[in-house]
Motif scaffolding. Structure first.
Motif, mmCIF file in Angstrom:
data_model
loop_
_atom_site.group_PDB
_atom_site.id
_atom_site.type_symbol
_atom_site.label_atom_id
_atom_site.label_comp_id
_atom_site.label_asym_id
_atom_site.label_seq_id
_atom_site.Cartn_x
_atom_site.Cartn_y
_atom_site.Cartn_z
ATOM 1 N N ALA A 101 4.415 -7.575 -11.103
ATOM 2 C CA ALA A 101 5.723 -7.691 -10.456
ATOM 3 C C ALA A 101 6.208 -6.336 -9.946
ATOM 4 O O ALA A 101 7.226 -6.257 -9.282
ATOM 5 C CB ALA A 101 6.741 -8.272 -11.419
ATOM 6 N N THR A 102 5.482 -5.285 -10.267
ATOM 7 C CA THR A 102 5.831 -3.971 -9.754
ATOM 8 C C THR A 102 4.684 -3.452 -8.903
ATOM 9 O O THR A 102 3.550 -3.856 -9.114
ATOM 10 C CB THR A 102 6.080 -2.976 -10.901
ATOM 11 O OG1 THR A 102 4.912 -2.929 -11.702
ATOM 12 C CG2 THR A 102 7.283 -3.359 -11.708
ATOM 13 N N PRO A 103 4.915 -2.548 -7.982
ATOM 14 C CA PRO A 103 6.230 -2.081 -7.557
ATOM 15 C C PRO A 103 7.010 -3.183 -6.826
ATOM 16 O O PRO A 103 6.408 -4.053 -6.207
ATOM 17 C CB PRO A 103 5.887 -0.935 -6.602
ATOM 18 C CG PRO A 103 4.537 -1.282 -6.083
ATOM 19 C CD PRO A 103 3.830 -1.954 -7.189
ATOM 20 N N ASP A 104 8.336 -3.116 -6.911
ATOM 21 C CA ASP A 104 9.152 -4.110 -6.221
ATOM 22 C C ASP A 104 9.062 -3.927 -4.713
ATOM 23 O O ASP A 104 9.001 -4.882 -3.957
ATOM 24 C CB ASP A 104 10.615 -3.961 -6.644
ATOM 25 C CG ASP A 104 10.797 -4.144 -8.139
ATOM 26 O OD1 ASP A 104 10.699 -5.287 -8.590
ATOM 27 O OD2 ASP A 104 11.011 -3.145 -8.850
ATOM 28 N N VAL A 105 9.090 -2.649 -4.317
ATOM 29 C CA VAL A 105 9.090 -2.315 -2.890
ATOM 30 C C VAL A 105 8.037 -1.245 -2.677
ATOM 31 O O VAL A 105 7.839 -0.388 -3.537
ATOM 32 C CB VAL A 105 10.479 -1.794 -2.467
ATOM 33 C CG1 VAL A 105 10.464 -1.341 -1.018
ATOM 34 C CG2 VAL A 105 11.540 -2.866 -2.682
ATOM 35 N N PHE A 106 7.344 -1.296 -1.543
ATOM 36 C CA PHE A 106 6.291 -0.303 -1.330
ATOM 37 C C PHE A 106 6.120 -0.007 0.148
ATOM 38 O O PHE A 106 6.399 -0.832 1.004
ATOM 39 C CB PHE A 106 4.958 -0.803 -1.904
ATOM 40 C CG PHE A 106 4.626 -2.199 -1.483
ATOM 41 C CD1 PHE A 106 5.086 -3.285 -2.211
ATOM 42 C CD2 PHE A 106 3.885 -2.440 -0.339
ATOM 43 C CE1 PHE A 106 4.809 -4.575 -1.817
ATOM 44 C CE2 PHE A 106 3.597 -3.721 0.053
ATOM 45 C CZ PHE A 106 4.065 -4.797 -0.687
ATOM 46 N N MET A 107 5.658 1.207 0.425
ATOM 47 C CA MET A 107 5.243 1.561 1.781
ATOM 48 C C MET A 107 3.894 0.937 2.010
ATOM 49 O O MET A 107 3.062 0.908 1.115
ATOM 50 C CB MET A 107 5.086 3.085 1.877
ATOM 51 C CG MET A 107 6.260 3.815 2.456
ATOM 52 S SD MET A 107 5.959 5.590 2.393
ATOM 53 C CE MET A 107 5.304 5.878 4.045
ATOM 54 N N TYR A 108 3.657 0.453 3.195
ATOM 55 C CA TYR A 108 2.330 -0.064 3.488
ATOM 56 C C TYR A 108 2.020 0.150 4.955
ATOM 57 O O TYR A 108 2.900 0.451 5.760
ATOM 58 C CB TYR A 108 2.224 -1.532 3.087
ATOM 59 C CG TYR A 108 2.729 -2.523 4.119
ATOM 60 C CD1 TYR A 108 4.004 -2.411 4.650
ATOM 61 C CD2 TYR A 108 1.918 -3.565 4.572
ATOM 62 C CE1 TYR A 108 4.459 -3.314 5.590
ATOM 63 C CE2 TYR A 108 2.373 -4.466 5.505
ATOM 64 C CZ TYR A 108 3.647 -4.338 6.011
ATOM 65 O OH TYR A 108 4.092 -5.225 6.953
#
Lengths: 442, 293
Positions: A101-108
Motif C-alpha cells: 500500500a506504500t508508497p501512496d504517491v510516487f513519481m513515475y
C-alpha cells in the motif's frame, strides 16, 4: 538455567513490544483520530502520514524543499524517499507486485511505465479527482502532456515535467570558427566535423551512447527523416528513413564523439559538454542546469540553445511529458494522497518548481512572465517554439518498453563500433516485430 | 523434567536454527525457482502465472543471446581463474619465505579481498574512465596510447578479468600459503641431498605436494567467478553492446528489466545445472589425482 530462562523471556518481551509498536504506527494510517475532524477544514488531514517516492531529479529535489509548506497547511506528515531513476522503477515494481500500500504517491515515467503499471492494476485512475476542485483547472495542462498520461481513456497520472529535444552548442567556439548555428542535419554534421579536434581533447558532438539510454535520443533523429519505431503495428526500424536518422546519430558519435561514448548516459554526456570538451550536445532541455550552473560547468556562460536541426521531414523533435506523479491503487487514504498530488501540481507550486528550472506542464505558468525567469531567454524561446509541434512520444509504444529499448539501442551501438547499420537494423527489426506480435497475440 | 526433555532433544534443538535457515533461505528458493521456470509470469498481480511446460526452456535454448552469454560467462570465468591461480600460487610461494616486513606486505596484499565488491566496482569505473581515469593517465606517463577499457566492446572482457584478478588473487594466495605452512620438510631435505636446484625443488616437490590445496582453491574460486554479478553490474551492466553480459547479468535483465520471471527462472535453473556439473567434475578430478598420487 533459571537465570538463562529469565534473560530469554526479557528478550522475547522486548521483541513483542517492538512488533506491537510497529503495528501501532501502521494502524495510525487507517484510523484518523476522531477529535481532529472537529477542528474544521483548516487542517483536514491532521496527524496523517503519507509516503512519497521520488526520483533523484531536480523536480523531486524542488518538491522536497516545499513539502514543509504542505505539512504546515494540511497537518499531514510526509515521508519522502528518493532513488536513482532506474532503482525507483525497480523498487516500485517489486513493491506493487507484492501488493504494498506504500508508497501512496510516487513519481513515475509515463512513457516507460504508464501502460504496464495501469494494466497490472497498480495505478489509481484520477478522472474523478481532477474535476473535483474548479480551482485546480485541469484544462490548463498541455494536451500532449495529458495524453502521455492517459491509458485507455483513463487519466492515470498528472504530468509534472515536460521535455523537448533540443540542441546545445558552444557560442564561443562557433563564433571563433565562423560557423552559423546548424539548422539542418547536414549543417550539424559539417559543424561537428569542423570543430572536432581529439588531439586537444575537443570533440565535435556528445550525447548518450548507452544502449538503453540512447533510444529516446534517436527518436527525434528518426522522426526528422520521416522514420519511426513502428507504424501501424509494424516495426519500422529498417526503413530507409529510420536508418538514415539513426545513421546520422551514430556517425556523430562514432566520428566526432568523445572516447568511451558507449558507456555514457546523459549525466556523463552533458558532463563532457559542461567540462568544455564538446562543441555540440543534444538532449532534453530539462537538464540544462547541469551545463548552465557555474558550479557544475566551466562553460556556463557560453551555452547556446537551438531548435532541433531539420532532416528530410523537417525538425521533428519529441515533445513529451517525461515525468508524472501518480497514486497507488492500494493507497490507504486516497483523499489524502490526492491532496498531495493536487498541491504538488497546483498552479502555485508548479510555478515555484518551474522557477527553479523544472519545465512544467501548465500553459498558464509558461505564459506568465514569472514562469520563465529560471530559464535563459534563449532556452525559453526555443522551448516555446518546440512546444508548438513535435512528436508526443520518444519511446516505442509497447508494453515491454525495457526489452524494446535493448533491441533498438543495439542498432546504434553496433553502428558506432563500426558494424553495418542496415544489417543491424534488419536484425533488430525482426526481433522488434516478434515482440510486437507477441504482445498483440496475448 | 524440563531439563530432561531438553537434554534428550539436544541434537534437534541445536541443529534446528541451521536446518531452518537452509530450508527457508536455500531449499525453498531453489524449488520455487524451479517451479516458476515452467510458468509465464510478468510480475503482474492481476494476471496470474500461466503454465507453459517446457516452452521457456525451448525459447531460451534457441535464443542466440543466451548462447552468447554462456560463452562470455566461460571466457570470463576461465580467463580470470587461470590468471589468478598462476599469480596466486606464485605470490604465495614468494610470501612464504622470511623477509623484513613480511606481515605488513601480507596484510596490504590481502586488502582488495576484504573490500566491498560494488564499491570497488565504482572505484574501477573511475580508474577506467577514458579521458581522466587513472589507468589512462598511467599509460600516458609511460608513453603508451590511452585505451578505452570497459567502454570498448573488445577490451571490456579483459578489463573486467583484470578487476576480478586484482580482487581475488589474494584469496588463492591465502589458501595456498596455509597449504605451504603444513608441508613436511623431509622431501626438501631429500631433494637437497640429491642436489636439486631451487627451481627443481619448486617444480618437483612443492607443486605436487600443494596440488590438493590448489585444487580446493580453484574449486572455490570457480563457483564464485561463475556467479560474479556485483562488479559487472556496478561497472558495465553487461555493456557495451552486451559484450560483457554473463548468465547472471542476463538473468537479472530478464527478471527485473523485462519482467519475464519465468524465463529468468529457467535461465537460473540451467545455470544451476552448469555450476553443479562443473563442481562435480572438479570433485571427480580431485579424487582421480589423489588416487594417482
Amino acid at each position: 538455567m533459571k537465570r538463562k530462562m529469565k534473560r530469554w523471556m526479557q528478550g522475547t518481551l522486548a521483541a513483542v513490544l517492538a512488533v506491537s509498536m510497529l503495528s501501532a504506527c501502521g494502524g495510525g494510517n487507517d484510523k484518523p483520530s476522531q477529535g481532529v475532524e472537529g477542528e474544521g477544514a483548516a487542517k483536514p488531514f491532521q496527524g496523517k502520514k503519507l509516503s512519497i517516492a521520488t526520483a533523484n531529479h531536480p523536480w523531486g529535489d524542488a518538491i522536497k524543499e516545499l513539502i514543509p509548506q504542505f505539512e504546515e497547511e494540511t497537518g499531514m506528515k510526509v515521508d519522502v524517499q528518493s532513488y536513482f531513476e532506474d532503482q525507483l522503477s525497480q523498487k516500485l515494481t517489486v513493491q506493487f507486485t507484492s501488493g504494498s500500500a506504500t508508497p501512496d504517491v510516487f513519481m513515475y515515467s509515463p512513457l516507460q511505465h504508464a501502460k504496464q503499471f495501469y494494466n497490472n492494476g497498480w495505478l489509481q485512475p484520477l478522472d474523478e479527482y481532477v474535476t473535483k476542485n474548479a480551482d485546480y483547472d485541469f484544462e490548463d495542462f498541455s494536451k500532449a502532456s495529458v495524453s502521455t498520461n492517459t491509458i485507455d481513456g483513463k487519466i492515470v497520472g498528472i504530468p509534472t515535467i515536460t521535455e523537448q529535444h533540443i540542441l546545445y552548442y558552444r557560442k564561443d567556439l562557433l563564433e571563433e570558427a565562423n560557423i552559423a548555428v546548424p539548422k539542418t542535419m547536414d549543417e550539424l554534421l559539417a559543424a561537428a566535423k569542423a570543430l572536432h579536434d581529439p588531439s586537444k581533447e575537443m570533440y565535435g558532438f556528445s550525447a548518450r551512447g548507452q544502449r538503453s539510454a540512447l533510444v529516446s535520443q534517436i527518436s527525434s533523429f528518426m522522426y526528422s527523416e520521416g522514420g519511426e519505431f513502428m507504424r501501424d503495428g509494424k516495426a519500422f526500424l529498417n526503413s530507409p528513413e529510420s536508418v538514415k536518422g539513426m545513421n546520422t546519430y551514430a556517425t556523430l558519435l562514432r566520428d566526432f564523439g568523445p572516447p568511451g561514448v558507449l558507456n555514457m548516459s546523459w549525466p556523463q554526456a552533458i558532463g563532457v559538454f559542461a567540462q568544455g570538451k564538446s562543441a555540440f550536445f543534444a538532449d532534453v532541455n530539462s537538464i540544462y542546469l547541469n551545463a548552465a550552473d557555474p558550479e557544475k560547468s566551466t562553460i556556463s556562460d557560453q551555452i547556446g540553445y537551438a531548435v532541433f536541426p531539420a532532416g528530410d521531414a523537417g525538425s521533428q523533435p519529441f515533445n513529451i511529458a517525461s515525468w508524472g506523479i501518480a497514486m497507488n491503487a492500494k493507497a490507504a487514504d486516497k483523499d489524502a494522497a490526492w491532496a498531495f498530488i493536487e498541491w504538488a501540481t497546483s498552479k502555485e507550486i508548479m510555478l515555484e518548481t518551474q522557477k527553479l528550472g523544472n519545465p512544467g506542464s501548465r500553459l498558464s505558468v509558461w505564459a506568465s512572465p514569472e514562469g520563465t525567469v529560471a530559464f535563459p531567454k534563449e532556452l525559453a524561446e526555443v522551448t516555446m517554439e518546440t512546444q508548438k509541434g513535435g512528436v508526443d512520444h520518444s519511446l516505442p509504444q509497447v508494453n515491454a518498453v525495457g526489452e524494446a529499448r535493448d533491441i533498438i539501442g543495439s542498432i546504434v551501438q553496433r553502428a558506432i563500433t563500426g558494424e553495418d547499420i542496415q544489417a543491424a537494423a534488419d536484425q533488430a527489426n525482426k526481433e522488434f516485430q516478434a515482440l510486437i506480435d507477441n504482445e498483440s497475440g496475448q | 523434567m524440563r531439563t530432561n526433555w531438553f537434554d534428550r532433544n539436544q541434537k534437534w534443538i541445536y541443529t534446528m536454527p541451521a536446518v531452518l535457515f537452509v530450508l527457508l533461505m536455500m531449499v525453498f528458493p531453489i524449488l520455487y525457482t524451479f517451479r516458476i521456470s515452467f510458468y509465464e509470469w510478468s510480475m503482474s498481480s492481476t494476471t496470474p502465472p500461466k503454465w507453459v511446460g517446457f516452452d521457456n526452456y525451448i525459447a531460451l535454448l534457441s535464443d542466440a543471446r543466451f548462447w552468447v552469454t554462456v560463452k562470455q560467462t566461460f571466457i570470463f570465468t576461465f580467463g580470470a581463474l587461470i590468471v589468478q591461480t598462476v599469480l596466486g600460487v606464485a605470490i604465495a610461494v614468494l610470501l612464504h619465505r622470511e623477509f623484513f616486513g613480511k606481515n605488513l606486505v601480507k596484510t596490504i596484499f590481502l586488502l582488495p579481498m576484504v573490500a566491498t565488491p560494488v564499491a570497488m566496482g565504482l572505484v574501477w569505473l573511475l580508474i577506467y574512465e577514458p579521458s581522466i581515469g587513472a589507468a589512462n593517465t598511467l599509460l600516458k606517463m609511460i608513453g603508451l596510447s590511452p585505451q578505452l577499457w570497459i567502454a570498448s566492446p573488445s577490451q571490456v572482457m579483459p578489463s573486467l578479468i583484470l578487476m576480478d584478478v586484482w580482487m581475488w588473487t589474494p584469496m588463492i594466495s591465502l589458501i595456498v600459503m596455509a597449504g605451504l605452512a603444513t608441508l613436511p620438510t623431509e622431501p626438501y631435505e631429500a631433494a637437497d641431498v640429491d642436489g636439486a636446484s631451487t627451481w627443481q625443488k619448486f617444480w618437483y616437490v612443492t607443486l605436487p605436494l600443494l596440488r590438493p590445496t590448489i585444487i580446493v582453491a580453484v574449486m572455490l574460486r570457480l563457483i564464485d567467478v561463475l556467479k560474479t554479478f556485483d562488479i559487472i553490474y556496478a561497472t558495465t551492466q553487461g555493456g557495451p553492446n552486451m559484450k560483457s553480459e554473463t548468465l547472471n547479468i542476463y538473468g537479472y535483465t530478464l527478471g527485473f528489466q523485462y519482467f519475464k520471471l519465468g524465463m529468468a527462472s529457467t535461465l537460473l535453473v540451467i545455470f544451476f545445472a552448469i555450476v553443479m556439473a562443473l563442481t562435480l567434475l572438479m570433485i571427480y578430478v580431485r579424487k582421480r589425482l589423489e588416487v594417482a598420487s
